[in-house]
Design an enzyme around this catalytic site. Structure first.
Site, PDB file in Angstrom:
ATOM      1  N   ALA A  21      64.833  -5.385   9.465  1.00 38.89           N
ATOM      2  CA  ALA A  21      64.702  -3.733   8.897  1.00 38.89           C
ATOM      3  C   ALA A  21      64.406  -2.898   9.797  1.00 38.89           C
ATOM      4  CB  ALA A  21      64.950  -3.379   7.757  1.00 38.89           C
ATOM      5  N   GLY A  22      63.293  -3.497  10.540  1.00 36.58           N
ATOM      6  CA  GLY A  22      62.641  -2.128  11.525  1.00 36.58           C
ATOM      7  C   GLY A  22      61.611  -1.365  10.785  1.00 36.58           C
ATOM      8  N   PHE A  25      56.292   0.975  11.645  1.00 33.62           N
ATOM      9  CA  PHE A  25      55.551   1.542  12.519  1.00 33.62           C
ATOM     10  C   PHE A  25      54.317   1.060  12.711  1.00 33.62           C
ATOM     11  CE2 PHE A  25      53.668   5.541  14.074  1.00 33.62           C
ATOM     12  CZ  PHE A  25      53.888   5.863  15.321  1.00 33.62           C
ATOM     13  N   GLY A  26      54.148   1.190  13.810  1.00 31.82           N
ATOM     14  CA  GLY A  26      52.915   0.127  14.099  1.00 31.82           C
ATOM     15  C   GLY A  26      52.726  -1.487  14.708  1.00 31.82           C
ATOM     16  N   VAL A  28      54.470  -4.028  16.348  1.00 31.02           N
ATOM     17  CA  VAL A  28      55.756  -3.782  17.414  1.00 31.02           C
ATOM     18  C   VAL A  28      56.792  -5.050  17.325  1.00 31.02           C
ATOM     19  CG1 VAL A  28      55.745  -4.537  19.709  1.00 31.02           C
ATOM     20  CG2 VAL A  28      53.340  -3.809  19.663  1.00 31.02           C
ATOM     21  N   ASN A 112      48.644 -10.678   2.782  1.00 30.73           N
ATOM     22  CA  ASN A 112      48.696  -9.317   2.936  1.00 30.73           C
ATOM     23  C   ASN A 112      48.738  -9.328   0.626  1.00 30.73           C
ATOM     24  OD1 ASN A 112      50.186  -8.992   5.454  1.00 30.73           O
ATOM     25  ND2 ASN A 112      48.637  -8.196   5.058  1.00 30.73           N
ATOM     26  N   ARG A 140      56.604  -1.986   1.738  1.00 29.98           N
ATOM     27  CA  ARG A 140      55.253  -2.954   1.211  1.00 29.98           C
ATOM     28  C   ARG A 140      54.749  -2.093  -0.197  1.00 29.98           C
ATOM     29  NH1 ARG A 140      53.097  -7.100   4.606  1.00 29.98           N
ATOM     30  NH2 ARG A 140      53.305  -8.295   2.564  1.00 29.98           N
ATOM     31  N   GLU A 176      45.010  -4.344   2.775  1.00 26.76           N
ATOM     32  CA  GLU A 176      45.960  -4.626   3.220  1.00 26.76           C
ATOM     33  C   GLU A 176      45.712  -6.462   3.063  1.00 26.76           C
ATOM     34  OE1 GLU A 176      48.373  -4.315   5.507  1.00 26.76           O
ATOM     35  OE2 GLU A 176      48.864  -2.271   4.509  1.00 26.76           O
ATOM     36  N   HIS A 252      46.508  -5.783  12.013  1.00 29.78           N
ATOM     37  CA  HIS A 252      46.340  -6.376  10.899  1.00 29.78           C
ATOM     38  C   HIS A 252      44.357  -6.633  12.020  1.00 29.78           C
ATOM     39  CE1 HIS A 252      48.749  -6.508   7.829  1.00 29.78           C
ATOM     40  NE2 HIS A 252      48.423  -5.316   7.402  1.00 29.78           N
ATOM     41  N   ASP A 254      43.884  -9.649  11.650  1.00 26.44           N
ATOM     42  CA  ASP A 254      44.177 -11.399  11.171  1.00 26.44           C
ATOM     43  C   ASP A 254      45.393 -10.863  12.695  1.00 26.44           C
ATOM     44  OD1 ASP A 254      46.753 -10.290  10.775  1.00 26.44           O
ATOM     45  OD2 ASP A 254      46.833 -11.950   8.816  1.00 26.44           O
ATOM     46  N   CYS A 372      49.593 -14.655   8.619  1.00 23.04           N
ATOM     47  CA  CYS A 372      50.195 -13.781   7.657  1.00 23.04           C
ATOM     48  C   CYS A 372      50.837 -14.651   6.724  1.00 23.04           C
ATOM     49  CB  CYS A 372      51.159 -12.861   8.130  1.00 23.04           C
ATOM     50  SG  CYS A 372      50.432 -12.383  10.070  1.00 23.04           S
TER      51      CYS A 372
HETATM   52  O1  SUG Z   1      53.481  -5.614   7.120  1.00 22.86           O
HETATM   53  N1  SUG Z   1      56.703  -6.969   8.704  1.00 22.86           N
HETATM   54  C1  SUG Z   1      55.158  -7.610   7.894  1.00 22.86           C
HETATM   55  C2  SUG Z   1      54.343  -8.324   8.850  1.00 22.86           C
HETATM   56  C3  SUG Z   1      52.822  -8.399   8.106  1.00 22.86           C
HETATM   57  C4  SUG Z   1      52.068  -9.320   9.167  1.00 22.86           C
HETATM   58  N2  SUG Z   1      50.867  -9.195   7.793  1.00 22.86           N
HETATM   59  C5  SUG Z   1      49.562  -9.915   8.728  1.00 22.86           C
HETATM   60  N3  SUG Z   1      49.387  -9.893   9.630  1.00 22.86           N
HETATM   61  N4  SUG Z   1      49.131  -9.954   8.150  1.00 22.86           N
HETATM   62  C6  SUG Z   1      53.972  -5.438   7.622  1.00 22.86           C
HETATM   63  O2  SUG Z   1      54.293  -5.558   8.486  1.00 22.86           O
HETATM   64  C7  SUG Z   1      58.494  -5.925   8.396  1.00 22.86           C
HETATM   65  C8  SUG Z   1      59.779  -5.940   8.116  1.00 22.86           C
HETATM   66  C9  SUG Z   1      60.834  -5.395   8.512  1.00 22.86           C
HETATM   67  O3  SUG Z   1      60.842  -4.468   9.414  1.00 22.86           O
HETATM   68  O4  SUG Z   1      61.967  -5.427   8.256  1.00 22.86           O
HETATM   69  C10 SUG Z   1      57.546  -6.402   8.229  1.00 22.86           C
HETATM   70  O5  SUG Z   1      56.749  -6.221   6.729  1.00 22.86           O
END
Ligand code: SUG
Length: 449
Positions: A21-22, A25-26, A28, A112, A140, A176, A252, A254, A372
C-alpha cells in the site's frame, strides 16, 4: 549439568492481508511497490521455508503470530460505526488511505515487535521485553498492544520473563524495537554490550537530524528501554545513525549494520561519530577479540545496500560454529554484492564463513529482508523450557502451518480486495485456528468480545 545458551530467532508469520500500500515514507521499496498486487500465500510460505531451513541447520527457531487485520477496532475508534461489514464499507469508501493503513500485515516484521534484553545483561537476571510503539507510521502504531499480548502468551512465566508496556505513544519516544538494537557478546550466555542506534535527539533540535526522511527512533526512547530493562552504563552504548543515510532510505539501523556474538558487520557510512563509538564498544567489550567488519562505500554503495539489503541479513552461529550470513536472493542477483560476499566468506581472517540465500521477495517488496522478519531472543535452556513450546519450529509445526496457510490464505490480493468483507472473516477464522495451534489463548481483539 552446565547451562547451555542459544539465540532463538522468532520469525513473524505473514498475515492473510499481506499487501503493498505504499505506507512507509522513507522506505524506498514500500513506496516503489505501492499498489502492486501481492500474494499472501506465497509470502507466508516463503517465510515458513526460511524458518524451517534455519531449524534444519540446527538453530533454535520460533514463530511469532501475525495480527488481526483489517483492524476494525481502530476504525471504530476513529468514528466508523455499525456492523463490522458496515465499518469496513464506510471506511473503504470515505477514507481509503486510513482504510489501507488498518489493513497492513506489517506485524510480520518482528524485528520491530519489541526490544529484548537477555537475562545475562539485566539487573534482576530476567529476560526483558518491551514492545515497540512504532509511532512514526500510523499503520504500525496499531501493533504494540497486540504484540505485547502475544509476547506474554509466548513467554508466560514470571520467574524468567519480565514484560513492560510500550513507551508513551508520542514522537518524542518513537521506538522501533530490535531493528535499532544489536547485542555483542563473547557467548550468548555472557553479559553483552547492548548497542542502541537512534536517528535523532527528541529534546534538542540543535543536534543533527535527517532533512528529507523521518528518523523513527529517538535517543530518549532508547535510554528509556535501557532503564526499564535494568541495563548498566558499562554494558550499554548509544550511537546516532548517520542522518545522511536515513535520507537515502536507511530507515532502520538493521538496513545498514548487523551484529552477532563478537562480530559487527556495518557500512562505513552507518554511524555518526563512528570512530569514537566503536572505540567505546571495544573498551566496554574488554580483552576478548571483537571483529569490526567495515564495508567501504567503494565496495558497496548505499544505494546497493538499500536495494539488496546486504546488511538486513541474519548473522547466525549454527552448532558447528561456522558463522553464516542469511541473505536475500537480491544480494545474489547483484554482481557487485555477490562478489563482495564471495570474497568476504573466502577470506581467511573473516569470522563469517558461509552465505545462504533465501527468496523472501514478497516481504522485500515492502522493505523487509531476512533480518526484519525475525526477533532475536537469547535464552538459556531453562528459559527455553519455560517458554511456550508450541511457538517453536519443528517438523510437525512446519507441516501444520503450511496446511494452515494453504487452507486460509489467498493466492493473490489486490489493494481493492481489502474491502471485501469475506477477507475479514477469512482472516479471523485463520487467526482463531492459529491461536489453538500455537496455544496462545485469546490474544486478538475479536476474540475478546
Ligand atoms: O516499517 N514496511 C515496513 C518494513 C519494516 C522493515 N523492518 C526492519 N527494517 N526491521 C516498515 O517500513 C510497508 C507497508 C506497505 O507499504 O504496505 C511497511 O510497513
Amino acid at each position: 549439568m552446565s547451562m547451555q545458551h542459544f539465540e532463538v530467532n522468532y520469525d513473524g508469520l505473514v498475515g492473510p492481508t499481506h499487501n503493498y500500500a505504499g505506507l512507509s515514507f522513507g522506505n524506498v521499496a514500500s513506496l516503489a511497490n505501492a499498489k502492486a498486487s501481492s500474494s499472501p500465500k506465497h509470502a507466508a510460505l516463503q517465510g515458513l521455508k526460511k524458518m524451517k531451513a534455519l531449524h534444519d541447520m540446527g538453530m533454535k527457531q520460533g514463530v511469532l503470530a501475525p495480527q488481526e487485520r483489517p483492524d476494525i477496532f481502530a476504525l471504530r475508534r476513529l468514528g466508523f460505526s455499525g456492523t463490522d461489514a458496515e465499518v469496513l464499507y464506510q471506511a473503504a469508501t470515505e477514507a481509503p488511505a486510513i482504510f489501507q493503513a488498518v489493513c497492513s500485515a506489517s506485524s510480520m516484521w518482528t524485528a520491530n515487535a519489541a526490544t529484548v534484553s537477555p537475562s545475562a545483561d539485566t539487573a534482576n537476571g530476567k529476560v526483558h521485553f518491551t514492545p515497540a510503539n512504532l509511532t512514526n507510521k500510523f499503520h504500525r502504531s496499531l501493533e504494540p498492544n497486540t504484540s505485547g499480548r502475544i509476547l506474554q502468551a509466548m513467554f508466560n512465566n514470571s520467574r524468567y520473563f519480565e514484560h513492560h508496556t510500550h513507551l508513551p505513544d508520542n514522537e518524542h519516544f518513537g521506538d522501533e524495537g530490535a531493528a535499532n538494537h544489536t547485542r555483542l557478546c563473547r557467548e550468548y550466555g555472557h553479559a553483552g554490550i547492548e548497542v542502541f542506534v537512534f536517528g535523532r535527539y527528541a529534546f534538542d533540535s540543535s543536534k543533527p537530524a535527517p532533512q528529507r526522511f523521518p528518523a523513527r527512533q529517538t535517543l530518549e526512547a532508547s535510554q528509556a528501554i535501557a532503564r526499564l530493562h535494568g541495563l548498566s552504563e558499562e554494558n550499554t552504548v548509544y550511537i546516532q545513525q548517520n542522518p545522511d543515510v536515513i535520507d537515502q532510505g536507511v530507515f532502520h539501523n538493521d538496513v545498514i549494520a548487523v551484529g552477532n556474538q563478537n562480530v559487527l558487520f556495518y557500512h562505513e557510512q552507518a554511524f555518526a561519530d563512528a570512530e569514537s563509538k566503536l572505540a567505546e564498544i571495544q573498551s566496554k567489550f574488554g580483552e576478548h577479540p571483537l571483529h569490526f567488519i567495515k564495508v567501504a562505500t567503494d565496495q558497496v554503495s548505499i544505494q546497493d545496500a538499500v536495494s539488496t539489503y546486504l546488511f538486513n541479513t541474519q548473522l547466525i552461529t549454527p552448532p558447528d560454529g561456522q558463522m553464516t550470513i542469511i541473505a536475500p536472493t537480491e544480494c545474489q542477483e547483484n554482481d557487485n554484492v555477490r562478489s563482495y560476499l564471495e570474497q568476504l566468506t573466502q577470506s581467511n581472517d573473516s569470522p563469517i564463513k558461509r552465505v545462504e540465500f533465501f527468496d523472501v521477495k514478497q516481504s522485500m517488496r515492502n522493505g523487509g529482508g531476512p533480518a526484519c522478519l525475525r526477533l532475536r531472543v537469547a535464552l538459556n535452556d531453562e528459559e527455553i523450557a519455560g517458554a511456550n513450546q508450541n511457538c517453536l519450529m519443528s517438523d510437525k509445526l512446519f507441516k501444520r502451518l503450511n496446511q494452515w496457510v494453504e487452507k486460509h490464505y489467498r493466492d493473490e490480493l489486490a489493494v481493492d480486495d481489502l474491502r471485501d468483507p469475506a477477507l475479514l472473516e477469512e482472516s479471523r477464522s485463520a487467526l482463531d485456528e492459529l491461536t489453538q495451534i500455537m496455544k496462545l489463548g485469546s490474544v486478538y481483539p475479536f476474540q475478546q468480545d
